[in-house]
Every structure is written in C-alpha cells, then in structure tokens.
Design a protein around this motif. Structure first.
Motif, PDB file in Angstrom:
ATOM      1  N   ASP A   4       0.814  -1.174  -0.032  1.00 46.58           N
ATOM      2  CA  ASP A   4      -0.041  -0.022   0.066  1.00 46.58           C
ATOM      3  C   ASP A   4       0.896   1.165   0.035  1.00 46.58           C
ATOM      4  OD1 ASP A   4      -1.763   1.903   0.205  1.00 46.58           O
ATOM      5  OD2 ASP A   4      -2.779   1.110   2.224  1.00 46.58           O
ATOM      6  N   TYR A   5       1.024   1.666  -1.276  1.00 45.09           N
ATOM      7  CA  TYR A   5       2.060   2.979  -1.176  1.00 45.09           C
ATOM      8  C   TYR A   5       1.404   4.103  -0.743  1.00 45.09           C
ATOM      9  CZ  TYR A   5       5.347  -0.012  -3.974  1.00 45.09           C
ATOM     10  OH  TYR A   5       6.239  -0.963  -4.358  1.00 45.09           O
ATOM     11  N   ASP A   6      -0.011   4.239  -0.746  1.00 48.98           N
ATOM     12  CA  ASP A   6      -0.564   5.411  -0.260  1.00 48.98           C
ATOM     13  C   ASP A   6      -0.494   5.593   1.410  1.00 48.98           C
ATOM     14  OD1 ASP A   6      -1.390   6.299  -2.503  1.00 48.98           O
ATOM     15  OD2 ASP A   6      -3.023   4.787  -2.604  1.00 48.98           O
ATOM     16  N   GLN A   7      -0.250   4.467   2.019  1.00 46.91           N
ATOM     17  CA  GLN A   7      -0.238   4.255   3.677  1.00 46.91           C
ATOM     18  C   GLN A   7       1.437   5.128   4.013  1.00 46.91           C
ATOM     19  OE1 GLN A   7       0.831   0.439   5.228  1.00 46.91           O
ATOM     20  NE2 GLN A   7      -0.162   1.022   7.141  1.00 46.91           N
ATOM     21  N   SER A   8       1.064   5.781   5.110  1.00 42.31           N
ATOM     22  CA  SER A   8       2.388   6.504   5.486  1.00 42.31           C
ATOM     23  C   SER A   8       3.286   5.724   6.245  1.00 42.31           C
ATOM     24  CB  SER A   8       1.712   7.440   6.779  1.00 42.31           C
ATOM     25  OG  SER A   8       1.246   7.103   7.952  1.00 42.31           O
ATOM     26  N   SER A   9       4.556   6.012   6.108  1.00 37.99           N
ATOM     27  CA  SER A   9       5.471   5.170   6.672  1.00 37.99           C
ATOM     28  C   SER A   9       5.343   5.024   8.255  1.00 37.99           C
ATOM     29  CB  SER A   9       6.947   5.829   6.375  1.00 37.99           C
ATOM     30  OG  SER A   9       7.267   6.105   5.121  1.00 37.99           O
ATOM     31  N   LEU A  10       4.861   5.983   8.725  1.00 31.71           N
ATOM     32  CA  LEU A  10       4.879   6.001  10.155  1.00 31.71           C
ATOM     33  C   LEU A  10       3.652   4.841  10.477  1.00 31.71           C
ATOM     34  CD1 LEU A  10       5.293   6.936  13.058  1.00 31.71           C
ATOM     35  CD2 LEU A  10       3.393   8.839  12.762  1.00 31.71           C
ATOM     36  N   MET A  11       2.531   4.850  10.045  1.00 30.24           N
ATOM     37  CA  MET A  11       1.450   3.993  10.154  1.00 30.24           C
ATOM     38  C   MET A  11       2.247   2.500   9.841  1.00 30.24           C
ATOM     39  SD  MET A  11      -1.471   3.099  11.405  1.00 30.24           S
ATOM     40  CE  MET A  11      -2.108   4.792  11.681  1.00 30.24           C
ATOM     41  N   PHE A  12       2.629   2.411   8.770  1.00 33.45           N
ATOM     42  CA  PHE A  12       3.253   1.104   8.514  1.00 33.45           C
ATOM     43  C   PHE A  12       4.020   0.413   9.564  1.00 33.45           C
ATOM     44  CE2 PHE A  12       6.690  -1.513   6.735  1.00 33.45           C
ATOM     45  CZ  PHE A  12       5.825  -2.623   6.125  1.00 33.45           C
TER      46      PHE A  12
END
Length: 223
Positions: A186-194
C-alpha cells in the motif's frame, strides 16, 4: 569488566538486529539498494549474536526438558533456519550487492524470500516474548495491585488487537503458507503507520507468548 562489556555488546547487537528487521519489512519504503545493504548487516549481526551466545548450545543436552525449554529450542532453531532462508533467497534475488554472482532471479527465490521473512518476523516476536519474563518479570510484579495495573493490561490488550489486525492486513499469514506469488504494498499508507503496525505485530506476539509461558509455568509449579 569483560563480562559486563559482553553483556552490553549483546544488548546493543540484539537491539540493532531488532530495529533493522523492522526497517527491512518496509521494502516499499526504502529502495532496493538500501534494502540489501541493511539485510547483509542484519545477517552479519545474526552471526555475531550466535557467537556471543554460543554457551546456549551447551545447555541443550543439560537439565530437564520443560515446556519452556522445548519451546525455546524449537523457536530458536526455526528462527535460525528462517534467517538462513532470508539470506540465501536474498542473495538469489539480489540486484545490487550480489549482482556480480550473475544468479538468475526466479519466482521461487522471491517466494522463498517472502516465506522466510514472514516466518522470521513472527518467530522474532515469539523469541522476544520468551525473554520477556527475564526482561519484564519484575516490572509486572510491581504492577500488581497498583493504580496502573489495569491501564497497562488494557494497553497490552489494545496492542495485541491492533497487532492481529495488522498481521491480517499485511497478509503475512499468506506469505507463511506460500500462497503469495507477488507482494502488493500500500504505497498510499504513511511510513509511520506502516511501522506502527510492524511494532504492534511484534509486541502483540511477544505479549501473547509471555502470557502463555506464564500460564504454563504457574500450572507446572502447582504440580
């Protein structure tokens, strides 16, 4: 003095390994090259980890084989094979660090990398949970009957719940069962959330493992 330095070195190596593994789970966040170099560093630290903890192997044939000891042995050896699988498959699909080997990339090598990584990630969480008694045992005892006790337990429950959600969402179960031919991110997900999801999975698994071990140990002590 030497013993204290060795203990500190073990802690540093383990902490760096842990953080590197978490970072490497975000393949879509870092580039290929910056994925491979930390991957090699992780494997070298893994070798150093085993050198620093070589005495553990001497205990395998000693003492009573309790549930905890058997679980330790099974998890540690499964984690060893998972890390070897990650590195070998990583070499086979390398596009930068091991490009000079001219090894043709195959779909099997990619699938093996996903399979080994998912198992290694899960086993790392269980491995950490097996050490929680040593690391957090005293802290949990101090929490008993304190004003923070229920708040901490609620927080742990929420971490486990979020970890289960993240585990399913990231489809690690599919990777572990060799059902994934190609990984979609999911490239739309933020790095922080990942990365929050990855930490939740690891610590969720650790708390579940710690809870199971504590329950079994209490049962065994009553006998």
């Amino acid at each position: 003095m030497v013993i204290e330095l060795k203990k500190k070195l073990r802690i540093i190596v383990d902490l760096v390994m842990f953080l590197l593994f978490i970072i490497l789970m975000g393949y879509h966040i870092i580039s290929d090259e910056y994925h491979e170099i930390p991957g090699v560093c992780l494997f070298l630290l893994f070798i150093l980890h085993h050198i620093l903890n070589y005495k553990w192997y001497k205990t395998l044939l000693k003492g009573k084989y309790t549930f905890t000891k058997i679980l330790f042995i099974v998890v540690n050896f499964m984690l060893l094979f998972a890390i070897l699988g990650i590195f070998i498959s990583g070499v086979l699909i390398s596009a930068h660090v091991f490009e000079f080997l001219n090894v043709p990339t195959t779909s099997f090598a990619r699938q093996l990398h996903l399979f080994s990584t998912a198992w290694g990630f899960v086993l790392m969480g269980i491995h950490l949970g097996l050490h929680f008694k040593m690391m957090l045992g005293k802290s949990f005892k101090k929490l008993k009957n304190s004003s923070l006790e229920y708040f901490v337990y609620l927080l742990i429950f929420l971490i486990i719940l979020f970890g289960v959600y993240a585990f399913v969402k990231n489809q690690y179960w599919s990777d572990m069962l060799l059902l994934t031919d190609f990984k979609f991110f999911d490239y739309d997900q933020s790095s922080l959330m990942f990365y929050l999801e990855q930490f939740a999975i690891i610590f969720g698994l650790s708390f579940i493992t710690y809870g199971i071990i504590s329950f079994v140990n209490r049962k065994e002590s009553r006998k």
